[in-house]
Scaffold this motif. Structure first.
Motif, PDB file in Angstrom:
ATOM      1  N   CYS A 117      10.897 -39.628  35.744  1.00  0.00           N
ATOM      2  CA  CYS A 117       9.482 -39.945  36.014  1.00  0.00           C
ATOM      3  C   CYS A 117       8.943 -40.754  34.840  1.00  0.00           C
ATOM      4  N   CYS A 121       4.383 -36.681  31.056  1.00  0.00           N
ATOM      5  CA  CYS A 121       3.551 -35.520  30.716  1.00  0.00           C
ATOM      6  C   CYS A 121       4.287 -34.668  29.673  1.00  0.00           C
ATOM      7  N   CYS A 124       6.446 -31.423  30.683  1.00  0.00           N
ATOM      8  CA  CYS A 124       7.332 -31.492  31.855  1.00  0.00           C
ATOM      9  C   CYS A 124       8.718 -32.009  31.487  1.00  0.00           C
ATOM     10  N   GLY A 127       9.484 -35.444  32.885  1.00  0.00           N
ATOM     11  CA  GLY A 127       8.813 -36.473  32.091  1.00  0.00           C
ATOM     12  C   GLY A 127       9.612 -36.804  30.839  1.00  0.00           C
TER      13      GLY A 127
HETATM   14 FE1  SF4 Z   1       5.941 -36.903  36.169  1.00  0.00          FE
HETATM   15 FE2  SF4 Z   1       6.328 -34.398  35.362  1.00  0.00          FE
HETATM   16 FE3  SF4 Z   1       4.005 -35.598  34.904  1.00  0.00          FE
HETATM   17 FE4  SF4 Z   1       4.655 -34.881  37.418  1.00  0.00          FE
HETATM   18  S1  SF4 Z   1       4.287 -33.498  35.705  1.00  0.00           S
HETATM   19  S2  SF4 Z   1       3.775 -36.843  36.709  1.00  0.00           S
HETATM   20  S3  SF4 Z   1       6.882 -35.228  37.330  1.00  0.00           S
HETATM   21  S4  SF4 Z   1       5.986 -36.214  34.051  1.00  0.00           S
END
Ligand code: SF4
Ligand code: SAH
Length: 349
Positions: A117, A121, A124, A127
């Protein structure tokens, strides 16, 4: 069947009934193409299983097409019934999909839309992996087919698009996958049983509102304070615009919206935070879904390691939110034993 026998052939699992009909028109009359669509939805792993077709037709389809573009590379089952699958794609990328137990004989399938992704974030795991690529519709539909195979009789009757990736960055393919999943002659799962979770991309929410389909929508709010939210979710867009887009979505879909908040110990569980939640939700019909942070090693925010919220922090935050007049639910922590819980997708333990 786990093998993808004709690895280079076009795969049929991501095509809608109409698309399949056109694609197969040189080989099959429309009513037989429809049968193929239904066979795929039932989980056929080879054309040989499609007993309503003639022998020649089955041979020709086998020669020219494929029924799988994913390969199961690992399966982990948690004591609570959660099953996590790791799937390898044709180009070697890997993704994960999770089946959560529902009622007896039922399950909820949690599907990925991207390998990795790009939104980064801080809490996560996906992420932290960075972004590899968008998934195609077939790769999404197959997650569901494979989860059903792995579910030992549990039929996935709910879908949450909450696996790896940001679905609204891959809206066209998601839309194609949902068309297959929602088709009454296919998997037949209604839009009310499908939830798309987004970090809150304004353009994507508007587009979904205007062009459909209209599944349930969940916003990963995390914090309703602009600066904190932007710190935790670097890809976050301005909250006023997000709210406006949500209002439009609600108007179109007529459904209650979910506001999700992953709870980070000592960071987003205070009184100010709850008040900001209250302000954000005003004028919308919402339910707040709290997700105590599932630990991922090595993640930090502003120089401090992230930690799970304590039971006391969770309880007091629930009360504060209820004091704001909000409806609150708490997500059950399923799948932690296999790293299949929210935000833990990314690699096998
Ligand atoms: Fe991407 Fe994880 Fe953020 Fe969802 S929570 S947008 S999967 S980085
Ligand atoms: N990209 C979309 C959908 C995938 S993430 C989105 O962000 O909404 C699905 C949910 O998992 C989001 O609500 C996200 O905030 C949450 N999440 C991410 N990492 C988590 C973690 N480590 N523990 C608990 N929830 C997490």
């Amino acid at each position: 069947m786990n093998e993808a026998p004709n690895a280079e052939n076009p795969v049929l699992t991501g095509f809608s009934r109409d698309e399949l009909s056109s694609l197969l028109a040189p080989l099959l009359p429309p009513y037989k193409a429809r049968q193929v669509f239904a066979w795929i939805a039932r989980g056929a792993g080879s054309f040989e299983e499609m007993s309503s077709l003639g022998k020649r037709e089955r041979q020709e389809l086998t020669r020219r097409f494929s029924l799988r573009c994913t390969r199961e590379t690992a399966r982990l089952a948690d004591r609570d019934g959660t099953v996590k699958l790791r799937l390898a794609l044709r180009d070697g990328a890997e993704i994960e999909a999770v089946l959560l137990s529902g009622g007896p004989g039922r399950g909820t399938a949690c599907l990925s839309t991207q390998a990795g992704c790009p939104l980064g974030c801080v809490f996560c795991k996906t992420g932290a992996l960075g972004f590899l690529r968008n998934l195609g519709a077939a790769e999404m539909v197959e997650q569901l087919l494979r989860l059903r195979e792995a579910g030992e009789g549990r039929e996935p009757d709910r879908i949450v698009i909450m696996g790896m990736g940001e679905p609204l960055l891959n809206l066209e393919e998601l839309r194609r996958a949902l068309a297959v999943i929602m088709d009454g002659e296919g998997l037949g799962i209604s839009r009310r049983r499908i939830t798309v979770s987004t970090s809150g991309l304004v353009r994507g929410i508007r587009e979904l509102a205007d062009r459909g389909p209209l599944p349930r929508l969940a916003l990963s709010l995390t914090s309703a304070r602009e600066e904190l939210r932007k710190g935790l979710m670097p890809g976050a867009e301005p909250l006023a615009q997000v709210k406006e887009a949500l209002a439009r979505y609600q108007e179109q879909s007529g459904q209650r919206l979910t506001l999700e908040a992953v709870l980070l110990g000592g960071i987003n569980t205070g009184a100010e935070e709850a008040a900001a939640f209250g302000r954000f939700a005003r004028g919308l019909d919402t339910v707040v879904n709290l997700i105590p942070w599932n630990p991922v090693e090595g993640l930090s925010f502003r120089g401090r390691a992230l930690r799970e919220p304590s039971a006391g922090e969770i309880q007091s935050f629930v009360r504060l939110l209820e004091g704001e007049g909000l409806k609150v639910t708490r997500r059950f922590r399923r799948g932690r034993g296999v790293g299949g819980a929210c935000g833990q997708l990314g690699s096998l333990p």
